[in-house]
Write an enzyme that holds these catalytic residues in place. Sequence first.
Site, PDB file in Angstrom:
ATOM      1  N   GLY A  26       0.790  -1.232   0.000  1.00  0.00           N
ATOM      2  CA  GLY A  26       0.000   0.000   0.000  1.00  0.00           C
ATOM      3  C   GLY A  26       0.821   1.281   0.000  1.00  0.00           C
ATOM      4  N   LEU A  27       0.423   2.195   0.866  1.00  0.00           N
ATOM      5  CA  LEU A  27       1.059   3.513   0.899  1.00  0.00           C
ATOM      6  C   LEU A  27       2.492   3.435   1.413  1.00  0.00           C
ATOM      7  N   ARG A  47       4.574  -7.737   9.811  1.00  0.00           N
ATOM      8  CA  ARG A  47       4.499  -9.084  10.382  1.00  0.00           C
ATOM      9  C   ARG A  47       4.888 -10.155   9.364  1.00  0.00           C
ATOM     10  N   ASP A  73       6.455  -7.201  14.564  1.00  0.00           N
ATOM     11  CA  ASP A  73       5.076  -6.865  14.933  1.00  0.00           C
ATOM     12  C   ASP A  73       5.166  -5.677  15.893  1.00  0.00           C
ATOM     13  N   TYR A 156      -9.967  11.750  10.372  1.00  0.00           N
ATOM     14  CA  TYR A 156     -10.886  11.543  11.502  1.00  0.00           C
ATOM     15  C   TYR A 156     -10.132  11.436  12.845  1.00  0.00           C
ATOM     16  N   ARG A 208     -10.986  -3.820   3.748  1.00  0.00           N
ATOM     17  CA  ARG A 208     -11.514  -3.793   5.116  1.00  0.00           C
ATOM     18  C   ARG A 208     -12.528  -2.678   5.363  1.00  0.00           C
TER      19      ARG A 208
HETATM   20  C1  HXC Z   1     -15.557  -7.386  13.874  1.00  0.00           C
HETATM   21  C2  HXC Z   1     -13.409  -8.227  13.801  1.00  0.00           C
HETATM   22  C3  HXC Z   1     -13.331  -7.985  12.403  1.00  0.00           C
HETATM   23  C4  HXC Z   1     -14.483  -7.400  11.763  1.00  0.00           C
HETATM   24  C5  HXC Z   1     -11.467  -8.861  13.049  1.00  0.00           C
HETATM   25  N1  HXC Z   1     -12.241  -8.781  14.145  1.00  0.00           N
HETATM   26  N2  HXC Z   1     -12.106  -8.375  11.976  1.00  0.00           N
HETATM   27  N3  HXC Z   1     -14.499  -7.930  14.525  1.00  0.00           N
HETATM   28  N4  HXC Z   1     -15.563  -7.122  12.530  1.00  0.00           N
HETATM   29  N5  HXC Z   1     -14.488  -7.142  10.462  1.00  0.00           N
HETATM   30  C6  HXC Z   1     -11.911  -9.219  15.493  1.00  0.00           C
HETATM   31  C7  HXC Z   1     -11.609 -10.703  15.581  1.00  0.00           C
HETATM   32  O1  HXC Z   1     -12.802 -11.483  15.660  1.00  0.00           O
HETATM   33  C8  HXC Z   1     -10.775 -10.756  16.856  1.00  0.00           C
HETATM   34  O2  HXC Z   1     -11.584 -10.658  18.001  1.00  0.00           O
HETATM   35  C9  HXC Z   1      -9.989  -9.463  16.804  1.00  0.00           C
HETATM   36  O3  HXC Z   1     -10.691  -8.603  15.914  1.00  0.00           O
HETATM   37  C10 HXC Z   1      -8.588  -9.677  16.269  1.00  0.00           C
HETATM   38  O4  HXC Z   1      -8.683 -10.290  14.986  1.00  0.00           O
HETATM   39  P1  HXC Z   1      -7.497 -11.155  14.368  1.00  0.00           P
HETATM   40  O5  HXC Z   1      -7.884 -11.514  12.981  1.00  0.00           O
HETATM   41  O6  HXC Z   1      -7.098 -12.235  15.302  1.00  0.00           O
HETATM   42  O7  HXC Z   1      -6.308 -10.057  14.435  1.00  0.00           O
HETATM   43  P2  HXC Z   1      -5.001  -9.920  13.575  1.00  0.00           P
HETATM   44  O8  HXC Z   1      -4.674 -11.211  12.867  1.00  0.00           O
HETATM   45  O9  HXC Z   1      -4.003  -9.337  14.492  1.00  0.00           O
HETATM   46  O10 HXC Z   1      -5.398  -8.883  12.426  1.00  0.00           O
HETATM   47  C11 HXC Z   1      -5.575  -7.496  12.736  1.00  0.00           C
HETATM   48  C12 HXC Z   1      -6.722  -6.877  11.929  1.00  0.00           C
HETATM   49  C13 HXC Z   1      -6.559  -7.180  10.409  1.00  0.00           C
HETATM   50  C14 HXC Z   1      -6.716  -5.375  12.232  1.00  0.00           C
HETATM   51  C15 HXC Z   1      -8.051  -7.485  12.383  1.00  0.00           C
HETATM   52  O11 HXC Z   1      -7.575  -6.538   9.663  1.00  0.00           O
HETATM   53  C16 HXC Z   1      -5.222  -6.723   9.900  1.00  0.00           C
HETATM   54  O12 HXC Z   1      -4.255  -7.491   9.916  1.00  0.00           O
HETATM   55  N6  HXC Z   1      -5.087  -5.475   9.392  1.00  0.00           N
HETATM   56  C17 HXC Z   1      -3.829  -4.885   8.897  1.00  0.00           C
HETATM   57  C18 HXC Z   1      -3.987  -4.052   7.658  1.00  0.00           C
HETATM   58  C19 HXC Z   1      -5.089  -3.018   7.694  1.00  0.00           C
HETATM   59  O13 HXC Z   1      -5.969  -3.040   8.527  1.00  0.00           O
HETATM   60  N7  HXC Z   1      -5.032  -2.095   6.733  1.00  0.00           N
HETATM   61  C20 HXC Z   1      -6.019  -1.022   6.598  1.00  0.00           C
HETATM   62  C21 HXC Z   1      -5.484   0.267   7.101  1.00  0.00           C
HETATM   63  S1  HXC Z   1      -6.533   1.563   6.534  1.00  0.00           S
HETATM   64  P3  HXC Z   1     -12.003 -11.946  18.882  1.00  0.00           P
HETATM   65  O14 HXC Z   1     -12.758 -11.387  20.052  1.00  0.00           O
HETATM   66  O15 HXC Z   1     -12.869 -12.788  17.984  1.00  0.00           O
HETATM   67  O16 HXC Z   1     -10.727 -12.636  19.273  1.00  0.00           O
HETATM   68  C22 HXC Z   1      -6.614   2.769   7.739  1.00  0.00           C
HETATM   69  C23 HXC Z   1      -7.251   4.141   7.491  1.00  0.00           C
HETATM   70  C24 HXC Z   1      -8.069   4.245   6.290  1.00  0.00           C
HETATM   71  O17 HXC Z   1      -6.149   2.586   8.769  1.00  0.00           O
HETATM   72  C25 HXC Z   1      -8.802   5.533   6.124  1.00  0.00           C
HETATM   73  C26 HXC Z   1      -9.441   5.516   4.751  1.00  0.00           C
HETATM   74  C27 HXC Z   1      -9.921   6.804   4.267  1.00  0.00           C
HETATM   75  P1  NAP Z   2      -2.125  -1.427   4.169  1.00  0.00           P
HETATM   76  O1  NAP Z   2      -1.475  -1.726   2.868  1.00  0.00           O
HETATM   77  O2  NAP Z   2      -3.006  -2.469   4.758  1.00  0.00           O
HETATM   78  O3  NAP Z   2      -0.974  -1.032   5.186  1.00  0.00           O
HETATM   79  C1  NAP Z   2      -0.970  -1.364   6.531  1.00  0.00           C
HETATM   80  C2  NAP Z   2       0.367  -2.016   6.829  1.00  0.00           C
HETATM   81  O4  NAP Z   2       0.498  -2.201   8.222  1.00  0.00           O
HETATM   82  C3  NAP Z   2       0.538  -3.370   6.174  1.00  0.00           C
HETATM   83  O5  NAP Z   2       1.734  -3.376   5.413  1.00  0.00           O
HETATM   84  C4  NAP Z   2       0.648  -4.338   7.333  1.00  0.00           C
HETATM   85  O6  NAP Z   2       1.588  -5.364   7.041  1.00  0.00           O
HETATM   86  C5  NAP Z   2       1.141  -3.441   8.443  1.00  0.00           C
HETATM   87  N1  NAP Z   2       0.768  -3.939   9.766  1.00  0.00           N
HETATM   88  C6  NAP Z   2      -0.470  -4.228  10.221  1.00  0.00           C
HETATM   89  N2  NAP Z   2      -0.399  -4.686  11.478  1.00  0.00           N
HETATM   90  C7  NAP Z   2       0.904  -4.663  11.823  1.00  0.00           C
HETATM   91  C8  NAP Z   2       1.609  -5.024  12.998  1.00  0.00           C
HETATM   92  N3  NAP Z   2       0.984  -5.490  14.085  1.00  0.00           N
HETATM   93  N4  NAP Z   2       2.958  -4.872  13.009  1.00  0.00           N
HETATM   94  C9  NAP Z   2       3.598  -4.404  11.925  1.00  0.00           C
HETATM   95  N5  NAP Z   2       2.990  -4.057  10.784  1.00  0.00           N
HETATM   96  C10 NAP Z   2       1.657  -4.199  10.742  1.00  0.00           C
HETATM   97  O7  NAP Z   2      -3.006  -0.097   4.092  1.00  0.00           O
HETATM   98  P2  NAP Z   2      -2.648   1.395   3.614  1.00  0.00           P
HETATM   99  O8  NAP Z   2      -3.888   1.957   3.045  1.00  0.00           O
HETATM  100  O9  NAP Z   2      -1.405   1.398   2.821  1.00  0.00           O
HETATM  101  O10 NAP Z   2      -2.397   2.136   5.008  1.00  0.00           O
HETATM  102  C11 NAP Z   2      -1.141   2.708   5.330  1.00  0.00           C
HETATM  103  C12 NAP Z   2      -1.328   3.831   6.335  1.00  0.00           C
HETATM  104  O11 NAP Z   2      -2.100   4.874   5.758  1.00  0.00           O
HETATM  105  C13 NAP Z   2      -2.051   3.434   7.608  1.00  0.00           C
HETATM  106  O12 NAP Z   2      -1.492   4.114   8.713  1.00  0.00           O
HETATM  107  C14 NAP Z   2      -3.449   3.941   7.379  1.00  0.00           C
HETATM  108  O13 NAP Z   2      -4.133   4.183   8.578  1.00  0.00           O
HETATM  109  C15 NAP Z   2      -3.149   5.215   6.627  1.00  0.00           C
HETATM  110  N6  NAP Z   2      -4.242   5.770   5.845  1.00  0.00           N
HETATM  111  C16 NAP Z   2      -4.618   5.179   4.689  1.00  0.00           C
HETATM  112  C17 NAP Z   2      -5.625   5.752   3.935  1.00  0.00           C
HETATM  113  C18 NAP Z   2      -6.045   5.186   2.615  1.00  0.00           C
HETATM  114  O14 NAP Z   2      -6.950   5.730   1.985  1.00  0.00           O
HETATM  115  N7  NAP Z   2      -5.429   4.122   2.130  1.00  0.00           N
HETATM  116  C19 NAP Z   2      -6.259   6.911   4.395  1.00  0.00           C
HETATM  117  C20 NAP Z   2      -5.860   7.479   5.607  1.00  0.00           C
HETATM  118  C21 NAP Z   2      -4.837   6.901   6.313  1.00  0.00           C
HETATM  119  P3  NAP Z   2       1.436  -6.891   7.579  1.00  0.00           P
HETATM  120  O15 NAP Z   2       0.038  -7.300   7.379  1.00  0.00           O
HETATM  121  O16 NAP Z   2       2.435  -7.634   6.730  1.00  0.00           O
HETATM  122  O17 NAP Z   2       1.862  -6.876   9.011  1.00  0.00           O
END
Ligand code: HXC
Ligand code: NAP
Length: 293
Positions: A26-27, A47, A73, A156, A208
């Site tokens: 991503g970013l 991770r 992590d 936000y 997501r």
């Molecule tokens: C409700 C959920 C859920 C969902 C997970 N959980 N997804 N609950 N709705 N959709 C719950 C699980 O049931 C569990 O709770 C707990 O969250 C942890 O889930 P795990 O899958 O075990 O966690 P983990 O493997 O550590 O994964 C973390 C994660 C996952 C956040 C859930 O989505 C992830 O790895 N994300 C990383 C990348 C990411 O999110 N990128 C987007 C960033 S965008 P229980 O109670 O069942 O154990 C951003 C800003 C965007 O930040 C702004 C846009 C404009």
């Molecule tokens: P993304 O590709 O999902 O990036 C999130 C990164 O975080 C992944 O590379 C993931 O890698 C890493 N990560 C998640 N959990 C981690 C952990 N426990 N330890 C270490 N690394 C971890 O999404 P993105 O859109 O590029 O987001 C990047 C940043 O921009 C984030 O801070 C997000 O909040 C911000 N942002 C994005 C947007 C947008 O429109 N895309 C808007 C506003 C802000 P692994 O899964 O390999 O760990």
Amino acid sequence: MSYTDKMLRDDALKGKVIVVTGGGSGLGKAMTKYFLELGAQVAITSRDLDKLKTTAAELESQTGGNCLPLQCDVRHYEEVENMLQETLKVFGKVDVLLNNAAGNFISPTERLSANAFDTVIDIVLKGSKNCTLAFGKHWIDTKQTSATILNIVTTYAWTGSAYVVPSATAKAGVLAMTRSLAVEWAKYGIRSNAIAPGPFPTKGAWDRLLPGDLSEKFDMAKKVPLKRVGDHQELANLAAYLVSDFSSYINGDVITIDGGEWLKGAGQFNLLEAIPEELWDQLEMMIKAKKNK
Ligand code: HXC
Ligand code: NAP
């Protein structure tokens, strides 16, 4: 010249060592690519080591730069300390910490388990805190004269947002940390800034936050006054500037790059955008008529 062009001169980051958390996708990947093109050496961490290795190899072959994949992590302080030591072992120093790693998903808050809420807080707030603390201690202990922390937040962070409450809560904390340390650690030559991006499509965020056909139902570009989403290069341009020495006097700021999106939701009369041009003559007449009575 276009917003998709590369902004800085070729050697703008020459000699800098940068750590990008979440740099494998991503970013984070887009910013890393540009940092490498500008001459920096970059460690990317997350991770998933296989993903990081693939990204590092791809970026090295595209840029000719030096990219180090490191598993870490950010939720675990000892892993962050190891990641810092590995970076120092390979590159000898570190100049910039880019807290980009995040976790997020949409959900009504009452549906969240305590662990689900914690998971997002732990990645975003605790993770950024872990990296900031470990790197800050290192810079202060070694009396490094200049260093930079750049945090990726969201708009936000200050407005809050329904349905992403753990993320909003955590990003608000990261923003508070940015501003607090900008003052406290300036005496050590450490700058702290943040970027608040609007919608920049990435697979991680869109899977997501707009799963299934939500991305068609809620066209993010329509929420933006400039009527488009962001391009990764324009974010990379801003990040490169903020970690470069060109921005040496910028400290404690959060720069929004969202095409005006959050303000569109805030202004009380912004909804008048819906009024067609021809209606404005009538409205003006009606208002003036009242004034004359
Ligand atoms: C409700 C959920 C859920 C969902 C997970 N959980 N997804 N609950 N709705 N959709 C719950 C699980 O049931 C569990 O709770 C707990 O969250 C942890 O889930 P795990 O899958 O075990 O966690 P983990 O493997 O550590 O994964 C973390 C994660 C996952 C956040 C859930 O989505 C992830 O790895 N994300 C990383 C990348 C990411 O999110 N990128 C987007 C960033 S965008 P229980 O109670 O069942 O154990 C951003 C800003 C965007 O930040 C702004 C846009 C404009
Ligand atoms: P993304 O590709 O999902 O990036 C999130 C990164 O975080 C992944 O590379 C993931 O890698 C890493 N990560 C998640 N959990 C981690 C952990 N426990 N330890 C270490 N690394 C971890 O999404 P993105 O859109 O590029 O987001 C990047 C940043 O921009 C984030 O801070 C997000 O909040 C911000 N942002 C994005 C947007 C947008 O429109 N895309 C808007 C506003 C802000 P692994 O899964 O390999 O760990």
